[in-house]
Design an enzyme around this catalytic site. Structure first.
Site, PDB file in Angstrom:
ATOM      1  N   GLN A  41       0.718  -1.293  -0.020  1.00 41.61           N
ATOM      2  CA  GLN A  41       0.170   0.162   0.078  1.00 41.61           C
ATOM      3  C   GLN A  41       0.804   1.119  -0.072  1.00 41.61           C
ATOM      4  OE1 GLN A  41      -2.686  -0.420   3.353  1.00 41.61           O
ATOM      5  NE2 GLN A  41      -3.540  -2.140   2.458  1.00 41.61           N
ATOM      6  N   HIS A  75      -0.974  -0.222   5.490  1.00 39.05           N
ATOM      7  CA  HIS A  75      -1.585   0.776   6.460  1.00 39.05           C
ATOM      8  C   HIS A  75      -0.625   2.197   6.808  1.00 39.05           C
ATOM      9  CE1 HIS A  75      -4.549  -2.305   8.448  1.00 39.05           C
ATOM     10  NE2 HIS A  75      -4.416  -2.301   7.194  1.00 39.05           N
ATOM     11  N   GLU A  91     -15.685   3.549   9.325  1.00 35.13           N
ATOM     12  CA  GLU A  91     -15.985   4.855  10.014  1.00 35.13           C
ATOM     13  C   GLU A  91     -16.050   6.249   9.277  1.00 35.13           C
ATOM     14  OE1 GLU A  91     -14.328   2.819  14.078  1.00 35.13           O
ATOM     15  OE2 GLU A  91     -13.937   4.931  13.619  1.00 35.13           O
ATOM     16  N   TYR A 114     -10.115   7.628  19.368  1.00 38.87           N
ATOM     17  CA  TYR A 114     -11.130   7.022  18.508  1.00 38.87           C
ATOM     18  C   TYR A 114     -11.106   5.435  18.630  1.00 38.87           C
ATOM     19  CZ  TYR A 114     -12.129  11.369  16.926  1.00 38.87           C
ATOM     20  OH  TYR A 114     -12.383  13.055  17.066  1.00 38.87           O
ATOM     21  N   TYR A 166     -11.305 -10.510  10.431  1.00 36.80           N
ATOM     22  CA  TYR A 166     -11.413 -10.848   9.000  1.00 36.80           C
ATOM     23  C   TYR A 166     -11.897 -12.485   8.900  1.00 36.80           C
ATOM     24  CZ  TYR A 166      -9.217  -6.949   7.029  1.00 36.80           C
ATOM     25  OH  TYR A 166      -8.738  -5.501   6.417  1.00 36.80           O
TER      26      TYR A 166
END
Length: 419
Positions: free
Chosen positions: A115, A183, A281, A291, A302
């Site tokens: 990513q 991430h 979210e 959060y 998963y």
């Protein structure tokens, strides 16, 4: 998941739209949002607020194409040109009028794995008086470990009149480095007071407990950073001077926020964040807020129906999302968001637009109220017949047209204009 119905009742929780149609050719397809006001929620629509923007007709036009996994979009104020990043490490300047694309020299070397790569782009709010352009990207250390970086350089023209990013250098590295290519978070936006907000993912830490990196304020993973334009921690950050806190952290307890925008009416920073299995979210970001990830979540592990953690409403020490997609909903893995403030579509003014990846459409959300009391309603999707992974969203300042970047190996940047 016996507590799921109660959690849906206590927070707005809408399913992602399903039944996507096959892709259609890009040139000149018109669209229109549904006229029945339905938002796709489970059960009755009796409590769904009316939608003044339900019947807006629009055309989809190719602006430019041939991009390899474009990730970020940013318009140059007062000039109309569009900066586009591509994850392998390229930065381009696009003329929306004729679709011409010029490569911009001077972009950093990036860790283009998984990513990672060249990710978001933001322009200094005082442009053209301040020519700094900001890039977020992943880069590796000598051990091959990667981290989210923020850097800046001045956009100018070289001796031959080609665009170049002069003097580009990193101004912040989100520590610690990790041996993973997942991430990175990496959205960047300027707040109304001129500070730079940057999201950092949790780097796929799977220690789902109170010792997770996102629950520690001492590191910069799973966090929103607030920086000065020079890359220093903002002096009014909540944990400045704390022995166990990072001076750069503004909020924490995040998993992988890949969408961030400022709501013009209030100046509040909003984010869209990836959950684990669903659990995506929409959050309104508070100074110093926790959060919840991963000690509070609406997601499941998963491949299972097992909750990762209790829901946000079951803890009083975390900030709950204003909107979420519970496990089993199909989710809304988000990337890119903007509040619409243009003139081309007055019926959409004040609405939140957010791209979704796996669900392959552009989401539109009406918002009533402010702060954590905001009521968010998902409306009929846009571009759900394209099979496009929506990576980034922007509004063209002069025209009010919406722009989207498609996440693909040979991808377009497209424009949504009135029909």
């Amino acid at each position: 998941m016996t507590d799921l119905p109660e959690r849906i009742h206590r927070r707005t929780a809408l399913r992602a739209a399903g039944g996507l149609a096959g892709a259609t050719p890009l040139p000149a397809l018109s669209g229109c949002l549904g006229d029945d006001g339905s938002d796709g929620a489970d059960g009755s629509d009796d409590d769904t607020p009316p939608d003044d923007g339900a019947d807006v007709a629009y055309d989809v036009e190719t602006v430019a194409e041939g991009f390899e996994n474009p990730w970020g979009l940013a318009f140059l104020p007062g000039e109309g040109s569009l900066l586009v990043t591509e994850r392998p490490g390229r930065l381009s300047l696009v003329d929306p009028a004729d679709g011409s694309v010029e490569p911009v020299a001077g972009a950093p070397e990036v860790f283009a794995e998984g990513q990672g790569g060249l990710l978001d782009v933001a322009v200094h709010p005082d442009h053209p008086d301040d020519l700094r352009v900001y890039l977020t990207y992943s880069a590796a250390n000598d051990a091959g470990e990667a981290a989210t970086h923020v850097g800046s350089g001045r956009l100018s023209l070289d001796a031959d009149g080609a665009p170049v990013l002069d003097g580009f250098a990193p101004i912040r590295v989100a520590q610690p480095f990790r041996d993973t290519d997942l991430h990175f978070g990496s959205r960047a936006t300027f707040g109304p007071e001129g500070s730079l907000f940057v999201t950092v993912g949790d780097r796929r830490d799977t220690d789902f407990g109170p010792d997770h990196v996102s629950q520690s304020r001492s590191n910069e993973l799973g966090a929103t950073l607030r920086l000065t334009p020079d890359g220093d921690p903002h002096p009014d950050n909540p944990f400045v001077g704390e022995p166990d806190g990072s001076d750069a952290v503004y909020s924490y307890g995040h998993r992988n926020p890949q969408a961030m925008t400022v709501r013009p009416e209030t100046g509040a920073v909003w984010q869209c964040e990836h959950g684990e299995e669903d659990g995506d979210e929409i959050n309104v970001i508070e100074r110093g807020g926790n959060y919840g990830w991963p000690v509070a979540s609406e997601a499941c592990r998963y491949g299972t129906d097992d909750p990762v953690a209790p829901g946000h409403d079951e803890r009083d020490d975390v900030v709950a999302p204003v909107h979420y997609w519970p496990c089993g909903s199909g989710g809304f893995p988000p990337s890119g968001a903007v509040f619409y403030d243009g003139d081309a579509f007055p019926e959409w003014r004040g609405d939140l637009f957010a791209g979704t990846l796996a669900a392959r459409y552009l989401g539109r959300f009406t918002v009533d109220g402010t702060g954590q009391d905001a009521a968010v309603t998902e409306r009929d999707p846009l571009l759900d017949d394209r099979e496009w992974r929506m990576r980034a969203v922007a509004v063209e300042p002069g025209t009010g047209h919406l722009y989207v970047a498609v996440d693909d190996g040979d991808a377009p940047v497209a424009r949504i204009a009135p029909a």
